[in-house]
Motif scaffolding. Structure first.
Motif, PDB file in Angstrom:
ATOM      1  N   ASN A 194       5.025  28.619  35.200  1.00 48.37           N
ATOM      2  CA  ASN A 194       5.187  27.871  36.440  1.00 48.37           C
ATOM      3  C   ASN A 194       4.269  28.398  37.537  1.00 48.37           C
ATOM      4  O   ASN A 194       3.720  27.635  38.337  1.00 48.37           O
TER       5      ASN A 194
ATOM      6  N   GLU B  14       1.227  26.123  39.215  1.00 49.11           N
ATOM      7  CA  GLU B  14       1.088  25.841  40.639  1.00 49.11           C
ATOM      8  C   GLU B  14      -0.353  26.047  41.099  1.00 49.11           C
ATOM      9  O   GLU B  14      -0.908  25.237  41.848  1.00 49.11           O
TER      10      GLU B  14
ATOM     11  N   THR C 292       2.230  16.434  43.907  1.00 47.94           N
ATOM     12  CA  THR C 292       3.606  16.271  43.425  1.00 47.94           C
ATOM     13  C   THR C 292       3.625  15.782  41.980  1.00 47.94           C
ATOM     14  O   THR C 292       4.391  16.303  41.154  1.00 47.94           O
TER      15      THR C 292
ATOM     16  N   PHE D 293       5.162  18.060  38.998  1.00 47.87           N
ATOM     17  CA  PHE D 293       6.312  17.558  38.255  1.00 47.87           C
ATOM     18  C   PHE D 293       5.991  17.430  36.775  1.00 47.87           C
ATOM     19  O   PHE D 293       6.796  17.815  35.923  1.00 47.87           O
TER      20      PHE D 293
ATOM     21  N   GLN E  32       5.780  21.027  35.229  1.00 51.57           N
ATOM     22  CA  GLN E  32       7.067  21.717  35.111  1.00 51.57           C
ATOM     23  C   GLN E  32       8.024  20.970  34.197  1.00 51.57           C
ATOM     24  O   GLN E  32       8.825  21.591  33.489  1.00 51.57           O
TER      25      GLN E  32
ATOM     26  N   PHE F  76       8.840  20.062  49.052  1.00 51.01           N
ATOM     27  CA  PHE F  76       8.462  19.853  47.659  1.00 51.01           C
ATOM     28  C   PHE F  76       9.340  20.662  46.708  1.00 51.01           C
ATOM     29  O   PHE F  76       9.862  20.131  45.722  1.00 51.01           O
ATOM     30  N   ASP F  77       9.506  21.955  46.971  1.00 49.78           N
ATOM     31  CA  ASP F  77      10.282  22.810  46.063  1.00 49.78           C
ATOM     32  C   ASP F  77      11.733  22.359  45.976  1.00 49.78           C
ATOM     33  O   ASP F  77      12.342  22.396  44.894  1.00 49.78           O
TER      34      ASP F  77
ATOM     35  N   TYR G 297      12.974  19.268  46.475  1.00 45.20           N
ATOM     36  CA  TYR G 297      13.039  18.035  45.681  1.00 45.20           C
ATOM     37  C   TYR G 297      12.776  18.305  44.207  1.00 45.20           C
ATOM     38  O   TYR G 297      13.463  17.765  43.329  1.00 45.20           O
ATOM     39  N   LEU G 298      11.761  19.122  43.911  1.00 52.32           N
ATOM     40  CA  LEU G 298      11.399  19.374  42.515  1.00 52.32           C
ATOM     41  C   LEU G 298      12.557  20.008  41.757  1.00 52.32           C
ATOM     42  O   LEU G 298      12.850  19.625  40.612  1.00 52.32           O
ATOM     43  N   GLU G 299      13.240  20.952  42.380  1.00 52.37           N
ATOM     44  CA  GLU G 299      14.379  21.591  41.716  1.00 52.37           C
ATOM     45  C   GLU G 299      15.465  20.584  41.377  1.00 52.37           C
ATOM     46  O   GLU G 299      16.011  20.583  40.263  1.00 52.37           O
TER      47      GLU G 299
ATOM     48  N   TRP H 155       9.304  10.509  45.030  1.00 52.42           N
ATOM     49  CA  TRP H 155      10.364  11.037  44.163  1.00 52.42           C
ATOM     50  C   TRP H 155      11.258   9.926  43.626  1.00 52.42           C
ATOM     51  O   TRP H 155      11.827  10.073  42.533  1.00 52.42           O
TER      52      TRP H 155
END
Length: 920
Positions: free
Chosen positions: A531, A535, A558, A562, A565, A675-676, A678-680, A735
Motif C-alpha cells: 500500500n 501510494e 482516487t 482504489f 488497494q 480520500f483516506d 472514504y477509501l477505508e 465515490w
C-alpha cells in the motif's frame, strides 16, 4: 517571564514584551497601523503568553471586561474587536521574502486587515493574522453567490382527517410508556443546536435590507468568513506575470509554511455543558459529537456543517447513513449465523463426517502428510455449517438487494441534505489550472470557451501518450500484486508439508489450518507494505498524466489508489474462493507448479473454511490498523510536540499559548483531503458485500467498526487536526460511482461463491437426483443420507507417484497396510473401464452450478433495477417543498420590494417632493 512594561517616548506608546527565552521584540503600536506591509517585522507583535477558552461569540454582548478577555484568547486582534479569520505562517529565514512582501501588500490593497505575531517556541516562526471587514465580506459574498437567510420558513401542515387524528392520539398515548427518543440529542439542555430555519437567497448589497441581520459581526459565520478570505487569497498576485497568483503557489514554493482558519477556542471546559452551556462551537461539537459518551446518539450534522463546511458534513452524513443501513444487514447476517448454530445438531452432512471413522482420506501433501480419518475433520465440518447453510443463498440475495436500496435511499437522503444546506442550485466555480500544468504547457495556449481568456493547452497526442504510459504502470503494478499472490501460493504449498512433519502434535495434526493462518498474516503484512508503494506509484503516475485542474487530479488519483488497494486487498481472497483446490488434479496425477510443487488441496470439509479465515483475519486486522493510524499517529505526534515544548521551557512552568499557536502545533489535515476516510469505508463496503455469502458476520463487524469510526473521526477532526477550510460540495463525488460498481461486482462474486466455493449446489443435486428422496421433489435433511460417501471417490494407493507416495502405509488404522483411500471429487473407481474418469454426477453438478450462476445473476439484477426504478431520487414531499419555497421566495421578494418603494414614496411626500415633476 515577567509582565510587560510600558512607557512614553516621543508621544508614542512603546511596548516591550519578551517573545521567547532570549528574544525581545520592539513594537510600535501607532506605526503598525499605518505602515505598509513589509517583511521587516514592522507589523510584528510579541507573542502572547495567556490564552483562555472563552467563546468568541460572547463578545457580541460588548463591555470592557469581555473585550479585555478577547485580547488574550487568541481569536481576535489586539483591539479585541477584529476577529481573526485566517492565519498564514512563514519563517523569517525563508528566502522568498520579496514575493511575500508583494503578496501581503496586495492583501492590504484588497481591504483585508493584518497583524503579525512571533511564535513563543521559535522566534523564526511568524504568524500573520488576517481579518475581513464587513465591506470586504459583503463585496465578495455577492461575487461568490453566498446564500444567506432573509425570512423564516413557514410550514403548512396538510389537512388531516378525523380518523387519522384519532390514530395519532392513540399512538401518542402508547409512546408515553416508551423512552423519549434516546438516540436524539437533547436540544433543551443543548440549545445551541437549534438552527435558524430560514429561507435563503444569494447575498446582495443592493437588497441588504431583505436579509436578517441582527449583528454584522456574526451575520457571516466563522466558516463562511474563512472561506471568503481564502477565496480572496487565491486571487492575489505575488509577482508580476499572469500566472503568478494565489496562495497555493506560495505554499508550494515555500513562501508560507502553513495556512489555516482558527479553531474557536478550546474543546474542553471546567464547567459542565448542561449547567453553564457550551463555551464555543468546538466545545459543543466535542461534547455532543466527539465524546465517547454519546456514541449511541445521532450526529449533529447541521453543527458539523456549520463548523467544518458542507464537504466534511456530507462525508459524516454518508458515514452515518451507511452505518445505520448496516443494522438490518448485520441483524440478518447474525440470524444466518445463529441459524447455523441452532441447526448444527440436525445437519446430516456434519453428522456423517463426525461418524465416518472408517473412511480414510488420502494425504493432502507429498510424503510427509499422513493418512487421516474423515472424522478428524469433524470440528471443521461443524464450523463450515455455521456459514454454509440453507439461509446462505437468501442472505446473498438480501445483501445484493441491500446494496441497491442503500445507494438509492442515499440519493434521496443526499437530496434532502442538499436542500437543507442550500446546495440544490449550487454549481462549482470554474476551477483554476494547476501550477504544474501551467509550467509544463505555458508555451502553447488556446482560448477558454467559458472565460474567453487564453490558457495553457495540452495537445491530444501528448495526453494520449501520457495516458498509455500511466495505464502501463497500472498494469505493471497489478502484475506485482499477482506475483505477490503467487508467492503466497508457493508458501502455502511448501509450508503444508513442513507443518505436517512438525514435532508438535498440535501443529502436525492441524497443518492445513496452521498454513492458512500464517499465510493470511503474511499476506496482511505484504498488503500493508505494498500500500505504501502503491501510494507513491499512483502519485507519480497521476502527476505524469498532468491533469488540468485539481478535481481532475483528485479523480485520477482516487481511481488509481482504489484500483491498486482493491486488487491488493482482495487478490488472495479471490484465489482462495475460486482457484484453491480447483486445479490440483487427483491422486496419482497431481498438477504441479514448475513441475515441482504440488498444488494445494482444500480441506476434507471444503474450501469455505479457508475463505472465512481469510476474510475474518484480514477484516479485523485491517480495521484495527486503520483505527490506530487514524487516531494513534496524530496523538503520538501532538504528544511529541508538547513534550519538546516542556523540555524547552521547563516542566515546572505552564505556558498558555494563543489559539493560533495551539492550532499550528496540531497536525494538518491529510494532503488528499477526505480520500483516506472514504477509501477505508469503500474497501470495507467491498468486504461487506463481495464475499458476504462466505462470511455472513462481515456486516456485523463493519457495523461495530463504524460505530467506533464515527467517534474516532469526530475526535480527530475536533481535537487532533487543524481546522480544515470549509468547502462546499453537492455529493460524495466519484465515490458514488465506485460504490455502484462494487454493488454490481458483488452480485457476480456471490453467485460464484455459492455455486463453486460452497457445497450448496452438490447437496441440492444429490438430494433431488441421487439421494433417498430422488424424484420425490423433497430436499430435507433425511434426503442427505449418504451424501458424504457419494461426494468422495476411491483411489488405489499402489497408483501413487513415487514422489507423492507417503512414508506411512496406514497400518496404524487397521493393523494392515491400506489398499485404498478416499478424496473429494466425482471420479470413477480404479477398476472401471476408464480409471479415474469423471462420473455422470460431476457433469450434473457442473451444469447445475452454471445454471445457478445465470439464474441468480439475472434474478438479482432484475430486482436491483426494479428497485432503482421504483424508488425516485427525490422524495415527493421534498419536491413539493422546493416548489412552494420557490413560489414563496418570489412573493416575499416582491412584497419586500413593494414595501421599500412605499416607504420611499412616503418619505418623499414628507419632504414635499411628491408631485414636483408632474404635470397639472
Amino acid at each position: 517571564m515577567e509582565a510587560s512594561s510600558s512607557g512614553l517616548t516621543n508621544g508614542k506608546t512603546k511596548v516591550f514584551r519578551p517573545v521567547a527565552k532570549d528574544v525581545n521584540i520592539l513594537f510600535d503600536e501607532l506605526e503598525a497601523v499605518n505602515s505598509p506591509c513589509k517583511d521587516d517585522d514592522s507589523l510584528l507583535h510579541p507573542g502572547n503568553l495567556t490564552s483562555t477558552s472563552d467563546d468568541a461569540s460572547r463578545l457580541e454582548a460588548g463591555g470592557e471586561t469581555v473585550r479585555e478577555k478577547s485580547k488574550s484568547n487568541g481569536l481576535y486582534f489586539r483591539d479585541g474587536k477584529c476577529r481573526i479569520d485566517y492565519i498564514l505562517v512563514y519563517r523569517k529565514s525563508s528566502p522568498q521574502t520579496e514575493k511575500r512582501e508583494v503578496f501581503e501588500r496586495n492583501i492590504r490593497a484588497e481591504g483585508l486587515q493584518m497583524e503579525k505575531e512571533s511564535s513563543l517556541i521559535n522566534s523564526d516562526i511568524i504568524f500573520v493574522k488576517l481579518h475581513a471587514p464587513w465591506e470586504v465580506l459583503g463585496r465578495y459574498a455577492e461575487q461568490m453567490n453566498v446564500r444567506m437567510p432573509f425570512r423564516r420558513k413557514i410550514y403548512y401542515l396538510p389537512r388531516r382527517y378525523k380518523f387519522m387524528s384519532r390514530i395519532d392520539k392513540q399512538i401518542s398515548r402508547f409512546r408515553r410508556w416508551l423512552p423519549k427518543k434516546p438516540m436524539r440529542l437533547d436540544k433543551e439542555t443543548l440549545p445551541d443546536l437549534e438552527e435558524n430555519d430560514c429561507y435563503t437567497a444569494p447575498f446582495s448589497q443592493q437588497r441588504i435590507h431583505h436579509f436578517i441581520i441582527h449583528n454584522k459581526d456574526t451575520f457571516f459565520n466563522n466558516a463562511t468568513r474563512s472561506r471568503i478570505v481564502h477565496h480572496i487569497l487565491q486571487r492575489i498576485k505575488y509577482e508580476e506575470g499572469k500566472n503568478k497568483i494565489g496562495l497555493n503557489r506560495l505554499l508550494t514554493n515555500g513562501s508560507y509554511e502553513a495556512a489555516f482558519p482558527l479553531h474557536e477556542g478550546s474543546y474542553r471546559s471546567k464547567n459542565s455543558i448542561r449547567t453553564h452551556g457550551a463555551e464555543n462551537h468546538r466545545h459543543l461539537l466535542y461534547e455532543c459529537w466527539a465524546s465517547w459518551g454519546v456514541w449511541y446518539k445521532y450526529q449533529p450534522l447541521d453543527l458539523v456543517r456549520r463548523y467544518f463546511g458542507e464537504k466534511i458534513g456530507l462525508y459524516f452524513a454518508w458515514l452515518g447513513w451507511y452505518t445505520g443501513m448496516l443494522f438490518p444487514a448485520a441483524f440478518i447476517g447474525l440470524f444466518v449465523f445463529l441459524y447455523g448454530v441452532i441447526t448444527l445438531d440436525h445437519c446430516q452432512v456434519s453428522k456423517e463426517v463426525c461418524q465416518a471413522t472408517d473412511i480414510i482420506m488420502c494425504p493432502v501433501c507429498d510424503k510427509y502428510c499422513p493418512f487421516m480419518r474423515l472424522s478428524d475433520s469433524c470440528v471443521y465440518a461443524k464450523v463450515t455449517h455455521l456459514f454454509d447453510n440453507g439461509a446462505t443463498v437468501f442472505f446473498a440475495v438480501f445483501m445484493a438487494v441491500w446494496a441497491t436500496v442503500f445507494l438509492e435511499f442515499w440519493k434521496r437522503r443526499r437530496a434532502v441534505i442538499a436542500y437543507d444546506w442550500d446546495l440544490i442550485d449550487w454549481e462549482e466555480e470554474e476551477e483554476e489550472i494547476r501550477p504544474q500544468f501551467e509550467a509544463k504547457y505555458s508555451k502553447k495556449e488556446r482560448m477558454n470557451p467559458i472565460s474567453g481568456k487564453p490558457e495553457p493547452y495540452q495537445a491530444f497526442a501528448d495526453k494520449c501518450s501520457r495516458l498509455i504510459v500511466s495505464a502501463s504502470g497500472i498494469f505493471f503494478m497489478i502484475c506485482v500484486v499477482i506475483a505477490a499472490v503467487f508467492g503466497i501460493v508457493i508458501y502455502r504449498v511448501v509450508t503444508v508439508s513442513t507443518f505436517a512433519a512438525f514435532k508438535w502434535a498440535l501443529i502436525r495434526n492441524n497443518s492445513q489450518v496452521a498454513t492458512t493462518g500464517t499465510a493470511v498474516c503474511i499476506n496482511f503484512c505484504i498488503i500493508m507494505l505494498l500500500n505504501v508503494l502503491y501510494e507513491r506509484v499512483a502519485l507519480f503516475l497521476t502527476n505524469l498524466e498532468q491533469p488540468r485542474t485539481e478535481s481532475e487530479w483528485e479523480n485520477s488519483f482516487t481511481l488509481k489508489m482504489f484500483l491498486f488497494q482493491f486488487v491488493n486487498l482482495n487478490s488472495s481472497t479471490f484465489y482462495i474462493a475460486f482457484f484453491l483446490g480447483r486445479f490440483a488434479g487427483h491422486p496419482g496425477a497431481y498438477l504441479r507448479l514448475i513441475n515441482r510443487w504440488r498444488l494445494e488441496e482444500c480441506h476434507p470439509s471444503g474450501c469455505l473454511i479457508d475463505l472465512c479465515m481469510q476474510m475474518g483475519i484480514i477484516m479485523v486486522l485491517k480495521q484495527t490498523w486503520n483505527n490506530f493510524m487514524e487516531l494513534g499517529y496524530p496523538l503520538i505526534q501532538n504528544w511529541w510536540t508538547r513534550r519538546k515544548v516542556r523540555q524547552e521551557h521547563g516542566p515546572e512552568r505552564k505556558i498558555s499559548f494563543p489559539q493560533w499557536e495551539k492550532d499550528y502545533n496540531l497536525q494538518p489535515m491529510n494532503a488528499y483531503g477526505l480520500f483516506d476516510e472514504y477509501l477505508e469505508m469503500i474497501l470495507q463496503f467491498g468486504f461487506t458485500t463481495i464475499f458476504v455469502a462466505a462470511f455472513p458476520l462481515a456486516p456485523l463487524l463493519a457495523l461495530l467498526n463504524n460505530i467506533i469510526e464515527i467517534r474516532l473521526d469526530a475526535y480527530k477532526f475536533v481535537t487532533q487536526w487543524r481546522r480544515p477550510l470549509a468547502s462546499r460540495a453537492k455529493d460524495i463525488g466519484i465515490w458514488y460511482g465506485i460504490l455502484e460498481g462494487i454493488g454490481i461486482l458483488s452480485v457476480i462474486t456471490n453467485a460464484f461463491v455459492i455455486a463453486i466455493t460452497s457445497d450448496f449446489i452438490p447437496r441440492l443435486v444429490y438430494a433431488y437426483k441421487y439421494g433417498p428422496c430422488a424424484g420425490q421433489g423433497e430436499a430435507g435433511q433425511k434426503c442427505m443420507v449418504g451424501y458424504v460417501n457419494a461426494s468422495l471417490s476411491v483411489f488405489r494407493i499402489a497408483d501413487f507417484e513415487n514422489r507423492s507416495e507417503p512414508e506411512s502405509d496406514g497400518s496404524e488404522f487397521s493393523g494392515t497396510p491400506l489398499k485404498y483411500c478416499r478424496y473429494r471429487d466425482y471420479r470413477d473407481p480404479p477398476h472401471s473401464l476408464v480409471p479415474y474418469g469423471y462420473t455422470l454426477q460431476f457433469w450434473h453438478v457442473l451444469a447445475a452450478r452454471l445454471a445457478f450462476i445465470i439464474v441468480f445473476e439475472h434474478l438479482v439484477f432484475c430486482i436491483k433495477h426494479l428497485i432503482s426504478y421504483l424508488i425516485p431520487d427525490l422524495p415527493k414531499d421534498l419536491r413539493d417543498r422546493m416548489r412552494r419555497e420557490k413560489y414563496l421566495i418570489q412573493e416575499m421578494m416582491y412584497e419586500a420590494e413593494l414595501e421599500r418603494l412605499q416607504k420611499e414614496r412616503k418619505e418623499r411626500k414628507k419632504n414635499g417632493r411628491a408631485h414636483h415633476n408632474e404635470w397639472p
